[in-house]
Scaffold this motif. Structure first.
Motif, mmCIF file in Angstrom:
data_model
loop_
_atom_site.group_PDB
_atom_site.id
_atom_site.type_symbol
_atom_site.label_atom_id
_atom_site.label_comp_id
_atom_site.label_asym_id
_atom_site.label_seq_id
_atom_site.Cartn_x
_atom_site.Cartn_y
_atom_site.Cartn_z
ATOM 1 N N TRP A 1 0.763 -1.093 -0.006
ATOM 2 C CA TRP A 1 -0.032 -0.125 -0.107
ATOM 3 C C TRP A 1 0.936 1.322 -0.045
ATOM 4 O O TRP A 1 0.316 2.222 -0.432
ATOM 5 C CB TRP A 1 -1.031 -0.015 1.167
ATOM 6 N N ALA A 2 2.208 1.100 0.298
ATOM 7 C CA ALA A 2 2.877 2.321 0.374
ATOM 8 C C ALA A 2 3.192 3.354 -0.637
ATOM 9 O O ALA A 2 2.768 4.467 -0.524
ATOM 10 C CB ALA A 2 4.438 1.917 0.760
ATOM 11 N N GLU A 3 3.200 2.754 -1.955
ATOM 12 C CA GLU A 3 3.321 3.694 -2.869
ATOM 13 C C GLU A 3 2.105 4.212 -3.328
ATOM 14 O O GLU A 3 2.227 5.452 -3.460
ATOM 15 C CB GLU A 3 3.763 2.889 -4.092
ATOM 16 N N LYS A 4 0.848 3.802 -3.122
ATOM 17 C CA LYS A 4 -0.287 4.362 -3.277
ATOM 18 C C LYS A 4 -0.550 5.463 -2.231
ATOM 19 O O LYS A 4 -0.876 6.493 -2.627
ATOM 20 C CB LYS A 4 -1.417 3.553 -3.556
ATOM 21 N N LEU A 5 -0.045 5.051 -0.989
ATOM 22 C CA LEU A 5 -0.406 5.969 0.035
ATOM 23 C C LEU A 5 0.592 7.408 -0.545
ATOM 24 O O LEU A 5 0.030 8.639 -0.150
ATOM 25 C CB LEU A 5 0.153 5.538 1.324
ATOM 26 N N ARG A 6 1.718 7.167 -0.630
ATOM 27 C CA ARG A 6 2.508 8.463 -1.122
ATOM 28 C C ARG A 6 2.151 9.090 -2.171
ATOM 29 O O ARG A 6 2.141 10.282 -1.969
ATOM 30 C CB ARG A 6 3.948 7.746 -1.593
ATOM 31 N N GLN A 7 1.434 8.665 -3.042
ATOM 32 C CA GLN A 7 0.909 9.410 -4.210
ATOM 33 C C GLN A 7 -0.321 10.085 -3.814
ATOM 34 O O GLN A 7 -0.199 11.320 -4.343
ATOM 35 C CB GLN A 7 0.448 8.395 -5.615
ATOM 36 N N VAL A 8 -1.199 9.774 -3.239
ATOM 37 C CA VAL A 8 -2.257 10.381 -2.660
ATOM 38 C C VAL A 8 -1.954 11.616 -1.753
ATOM 39 O O VAL A 8 -2.418 12.709 -1.698
ATOM 40 C CB VAL A 8 -3.696 9.701 -2.129
ATOM 41 N N ILE A 9 -0.620 11.199 -0.905
ATOM 42 C CA ILE A 9 -0.449 12.303 -0.099
ATOM 43 C C ILE A 9 0.367 13.452 -0.777
ATOM 44 O O ILE A 9 0.050 14.734 -0.707
ATOM 45 C CB ILE A 9 0.657 11.600 1.166
ATOM 46 N N GLU A 10 1.060 13.102 -1.869
ATOM 47 C CA GLU A 10 1.642 14.203 -2.704
ATOM 48 C C GLU A 10 0.550 14.867 -3.616
ATOM 49 O O GLU A 10 0.826 16.195 -3.749
ATOM 50 C CB GLU A 10 2.707 13.436 -3.656
ATOM 51 N N ALA A 11 -0.486 14.389 -3.579
ATOM 52 C CA ALA A 11 -1.590 14.910 -4.391
ATOM 53 C C ALA A 11 -2.336 16.044 -3.515
ATOM 54 O O ALA A 11 -2.761 17.193 -3.889
ATOM 55 C CB ALA A 11 -2.757 13.970 -5.189
ATOM 56 N N ASP A 12 -2.591 15.564 -2.374
ATOM 57 C CA ASP A 12 -3.260 16.522 -1.410
ATOM 58 C C ASP A 12 -3.347 15.777 -0.209
ATOM 59 O O ASP A 12 -4.185 15.232 0.554
ATOM 60 C CB ASP A 12 -4.887 16.201 -1.826
ATOM 61 N N SER A 13 -2.200 16.226 0.440
ATOM 62 C CA SER A 13 -1.709 15.764 1.961
ATOM 63 C C SER A 13 -2.877 16.361 3.013
ATOM 64 O O SER A 13 -3.195 15.402 3.712
ATOM 65 C CB SER A 13 -0.472 16.289 2.360
ATOM 66 N N ALA A 14 -3.459 17.423 2.801
ATOM 67 C CA ALA A 14 -4.259 17.936 3.540
ATOM 68 C C ALA A 14 -5.664 17.229 3.835
ATOM 69 O O ALA A 14 -6.308 16.752 4.589
ATOM 70 C CB ALA A 14 -4.868 19.424 3.379
ATOM 71 N N ALA A 15 -6.146 16.697 2.398
ATOM 72 C CA ALA A 15 -7.258 15.833 2.487
ATOM 73 C C ALA A 15 -6.945 14.396 3.042
ATOM 74 O O ALA A 15 -8.015 13.852 3.565
ATOM 75 C CB ALA A 15 -7.751 15.932 1.147
#
Length: 287
Positions: free
Chosen positions: A195-209
């Motif tokens: 799951w790590a890479e997907k989590l990194r991607q969504v955090i880079e896209a919108d960490s606040a959300a």
């Protein structure tokens, strides 16, 4: 003649005893002597791959009870001597903590001379064999090796420990997870490396959300995969990217940014854009 026979028999017995002693000694060749040490004389390693939550909860309490019933740790930990009467854990942090909390002496193998790199690599290899060590704890352990300047980067650790770069990329992504995301799971061991890479991607896209979602699900009775899906399944409109010939427009639910390639805009158009933004600022000013 009888005396000679008796002497020969005694000599043969001594030789047999010596041979048996050598055989038993060979079984322990390379083994290090163990000693009982006061737990207060041992400190956790600065490279420790156990997080504080590893020393809490029913699992650790059951582990402590086993050690209490045995009167101490049966399997020795390993330490290095850092000063006379002072030691640092190489591996066996949970056993050391259990003995410390129980007030029991710690059975330990002592290495008198050991470099930081040797300690780090032996700790890594020994603990990788332990089923109760989570991927997140390993990731944080590897990151400490970089943070404390033992290694230059993740690729160097991969080469030293014989790991693939793709696996180390997952560990890198795990180690970079914000605390709020880790705390959304009941235990860090629930976070799957895949799951790590997907989590990194969504955090880079919108960490606040993502962090907002993490705080919303924290403490809820969700399975690990349910927490993961709540973190990654952001509505599509929350992140928009539009490409123009002169740059990119990036928009989330809370902000919009423009990345402009100055080479693709004439000085006149750049000046017009500055004037337009200044006018917007004037229009939005209070009073």
């Amino acid at each position: 003649m009888n005396r000679v026979t008796d002497f020969t028999g005694e000599l043969e017995k001594v030789e047999r005893d010596l041979s048996e002693a050598n055989r038993k000694l060979a079984l322990h060749e390379g083994a290090r002597p163990t000693r009982r040490l006061p737990p207060e004389s041992i400190k956790a390693s600065k490279f420790a791959n156990r997080i504080e939550r590893s020393f809490e909860g029913p699992s650790f309490e059951a582990f402590k009870q086993e050690i209490a019933n045995a009167g101490g740790n049966v399997q020795p930990i390993k330490v290095r001597q850092v000063a006379p009467g002072s030691y640092e854990v190489v591996f066996g942090h949970r056993r050391h903590r259990a003995c410390l909390e129980l007030g029991l002496q710690v059975l330990a193998m002592i290495q008198e001379d050991m470099s930081d790199k040797d300690l780090f690599e032996e700790m890594s290899r020994e603990n990788e064999q332990r089923k109760d060590l989570s991927a997140y704890e390993l990731a944080m352990h590897y990151r400490r090796g970089i943070d404390l300047k033992l290694y230059r980067n993740w690729s160097e650790i991969a080469a030293v420990l014989g790991k693939t770069k793709s696996l180390m990329s997952r560990y890198s992504a795990l180690a970079e997870l914000p605390d709020a995301v880790v705390d959304a799971f009941r235990s860090p061991s629930d976070i799957q490396p895949k799951w790590a890479e997907k989590l990194r991607q969504v955090i880079e896209a919108d960490s606040a959300a993502v962090i907002s979602a993490a705080k919303a699900v924290k403490g809820k009775p969700l399975p690990p995969k349910g927490v993961f899906e709540a973190l990654i399944n952001r509505p599509a409109q929350e992140f928009t990217r539009v490409n123009f010939s002169f740059g990119t427009w990036n928009e989330t639910s809370t902000k919009a940014t423009i990345d402009i390639n100055k080479a693709n805009l004439s000085p006149e158009k750049l000046e017009s854009l500055r004037a337009y933004l200044a006018a917007l600022q004037s229009d939005s000013s209070p009073g």
